[in-house]
Design an enzyme around this catalytic site. Structure first.
Site, PDB file in Angstrom:
ATOM      1  N   ASP A  47      27.890  50.360  36.801  1.00  0.00           N
ATOM      2  CA  ASP A  47      29.188  51.340  36.198  1.00  0.00           C
ATOM      3  C   ASP A  47      29.017  53.072  36.720  1.00  0.00           C
ATOM      4  O   ASP A  47      30.142  53.335  36.651  1.00  0.00           O
ATOM      5  CB  ASP A  47      29.372  50.410  34.938  1.00  0.00           C
ATOM      6  CG  ASP A  47      28.581  50.439  33.686  1.00  0.00           C
ATOM      7  OD1 ASP A  47      27.141  51.798  34.082  1.00  0.00           O
ATOM      8  OD2 ASP A  47      28.769  50.561  32.600  1.00  0.00           O
ATOM      9  N   ASP A 193      30.435  48.415  29.095  1.00  0.00           N
ATOM     10  CA  ASP A 193      30.152  47.779  27.432  1.00  0.00           C
ATOM     11  C   ASP A 193      31.713  47.582  26.918  1.00  0.00           C
ATOM     12  O   ASP A 193      31.327  46.972  26.457  1.00  0.00           O
ATOM     13  CB  ASP A 193      28.725  48.015  27.043  1.00  0.00           C
ATOM     14  CG  ASP A 193      27.775  47.983  27.496  1.00  0.00           C
ATOM     15  OD1 ASP A 193      27.925  47.573  28.715  1.00  0.00           O
ATOM     16  OD2 ASP A 193      26.683  49.264  27.429  1.00  0.00           O
ATOM     17  N   TYR A 243      16.903  56.770  30.944  1.00  0.00           N
ATOM     18  CA  TYR A 243      18.843  56.179  31.532  1.00  0.00           C
ATOM     19  C   TYR A 243      19.612  56.974  32.059  1.00  0.00           C
ATOM     20  O   TYR A 243      19.997  57.240  33.102  1.00  0.00           O
ATOM     21  CB  TYR A 243      19.525  55.724  30.585  1.00  0.00           C
ATOM     22  CG  TYR A 243      21.248  54.693  30.950  1.00  0.00           C
ATOM     23  CD1 TYR A 243      21.123  54.152  31.284  1.00  0.00           C
ATOM     24  CD2 TYR A 243      22.047  55.877  30.745  1.00  0.00           C
ATOM     25  CE1 TYR A 243      22.399  53.020  31.170  1.00  0.00           C
ATOM     26  CE2 TYR A 243      23.230  55.266  31.199  1.00  0.00           C
ATOM     27  CZ  TYR A 243      23.143  53.993  31.362  1.00  0.00           C
ATOM     28  OH  TYR A 243      24.526  53.513  31.550  1.00  0.00           O
TER      29      TYR A 243
END
Ligand code: GLA
Length: 422
Positions: A47, A193, A243
């Site tokens: 994403d 999300d 991340y």
């Protein structure tokens, strides 16, 4: 139409949170804002690379029961972590150093709503839910979405039951919730999300293009197969920093490759054949990261076309197409493990056990990784053995009792109002 099980579950949660609100504040809440967690079927770490994702909303929710206050104070009780926090809208956007992480979502949402020109009001609220926290099922996105709905509802921006706002506005709210993560929690997450929590649809997966934000609800024709989620119960402290590092590595790859391949602004723009021509110019680690993302985008497109094709094909072809979906999920996990290096031994163990069971067609880690959950597609007849073997073999090898969730695919966020609330 929501399934009876989902409705039942929501109404149990509604009575519980209403009672807790009454005990905490006296009187009833005016409404309950409810936002689901998600499981991503395929399209991991794509994403924030402008790529494709394919998540579903699950029937696990973060619920906020709330009532507006006559002043600008926000009083919060988080039941699941047995904690409370209070702030004034007049002090925004400051985050007091001792503010617990969960309260930052409220501070962030309120700050960004005010910054967007909305006049919001103070609220009394209790928060509870059954999305496991920090398990890769998007409890934090569900929290920020539910907090957004709570402020908007209390401030009379949302009127009526459900969540009656145009889908374009939902996309804007998803972007606002993503900014909360970036600016108030310091996780440079993508948009998946928050978008699925707002735009989920029962029995459908969301095929989302994270660059244009165009999307399609694809019927989840799994026939006799079910989605099973297994929680490693392992949380990695490093998850947020790793991340952000992965994101930076992908950006570095694009920067180097854009000197060779014209007109690219993200990994999404690079075909595997072009990548192969230039991959040697990348440092070894960057090369692996980029390869994974480029391959994963292609897998999402194929998975979507497999599912879309199923409604038109003959029954004997349908099983073959699901088996292909399962292979794509397996390949996705292998890439996350070997090239993107965001898996961990517990996630690998769960996928290995799952894949060794007849009737499981695919199994992969889901979410950011470094712990959290796997998602598997399991034939109904194999569900019992699946649960037994996952529980015993995982426990034998790790000493940890895993959790298994057989979830329904649910609608996106909703607001329920008093009286009755549901
Ligand atoms: C987390 C992030 C998402 C996405 C996934 C990995 O859930 O919040 O934006 O990047 O990790 O696919």
């Amino acid at each position: 139409m929501r399934t009876l099980r989902t409705l039942d579950k929501q109404s149990n949660q509604t009575s519980f949170i209403t009672q807790k609100f009454e005990e905490t504040f006296g009187g009833s809440p005016a409404f309950i804002a409810s936002a689901p967690g998600r499981v991503n079927l395929i399209g991991e770490h794509t994403d924030y690379n402008d790529g494709y994702v394919f998540p579903v909303a699950i029937d696990k929710y973060i619920n906020i029961a709330a009532r507006k206050r006559p002043d600008r104070r926000v009083t919060l009780h988080a039941l699941d972590v047995d904690d409370a926090w209070e702030f004034s809208l007049d002090t925004l956007p400051a985050i007091p150093p001792q503010a617990p992480t969960w309260s930052r979502y409220f501070i962030g949402v309120a700050s960004l709503l005010e910054a967007s020109g909305r006049e919001i009001v103070g609220i009394d609220a209790v928060i509870t839910g059954d999305v496991p926290i920090g398990a890769g099922l998007s409890s934090s996105a569900a929290l920020s979405v539910a907090a957004t709905l709570a402020f908007l509802t209390a401030s009379s921006e949302l009127v009526g039951d459900g969540f009656p706002v145009p889908e374009d506005n939902k996309k804007k709210l998803a972007a606002l919730c993503q900014r909360v993560e970036h600016e108030f929690v310091d996780v440079k997450c993508g948009i998946m999300d928050q978008t699925i929590s707002l735009l989920g649809k029962e029995n459908h997966a969301l095929f989302l293009d994270c660059r244009s934000l165009e999307y399609e609800h694809v019927p989840l024709n799994l026939g006799e197969y079910a989605i099973a989620i297994c929680n490693t119960k392992v949380k990695r402290e490093l998850a947020a920093s790793e991340y952000n590092k992965r994101r930076a590595e992908c950006e570095r790859g694009v920067d180097i490759l854009s000197r060779r391949i014209p007109c690219i602004s993200s990994l999404r723009d690079i075909a595997l054949t072009d990548f192969k021509k230039h991959e040697e110019e990348l440092p070894a680690l960057t090369q692996k990261r980029c390869r994974y993302v480029i391959e994963e985008n292609a897998r999402v497109l194929e998975a979507v076309s497999v599912l879309k094709g199923r409604s038109q094909s003959a029954p004997e072809e349908t099983d073959a197409s699901l088996i292909r979906l399962g292979s794509l999920m397996n390949a996705s996990h292998n890439g996350l493990r070997d090239d993107y290096e965001v898996s961990c031994k517990e996630l690998d163990l769960l996928t290995d056990i799952a894949r060794s069971i007849t009737g499981v067609i695919g199994s992969r880690m889901t979410g950011a990784g470094f712990g959290g959950c796997t998602v598997s597609v399991v034939h109904q007849d194999a569900l019992e053995i699946f649960q037994t073997r996952i529980t015993t073999e995982y426990h034998q090898q790790t000493g940890i009792e895993p959790e298994i969730y057989l979830c329904n695919v649910s609608d996106g966020a909703q607001v329920f109002r008093s009286p009755g609330l549901s």
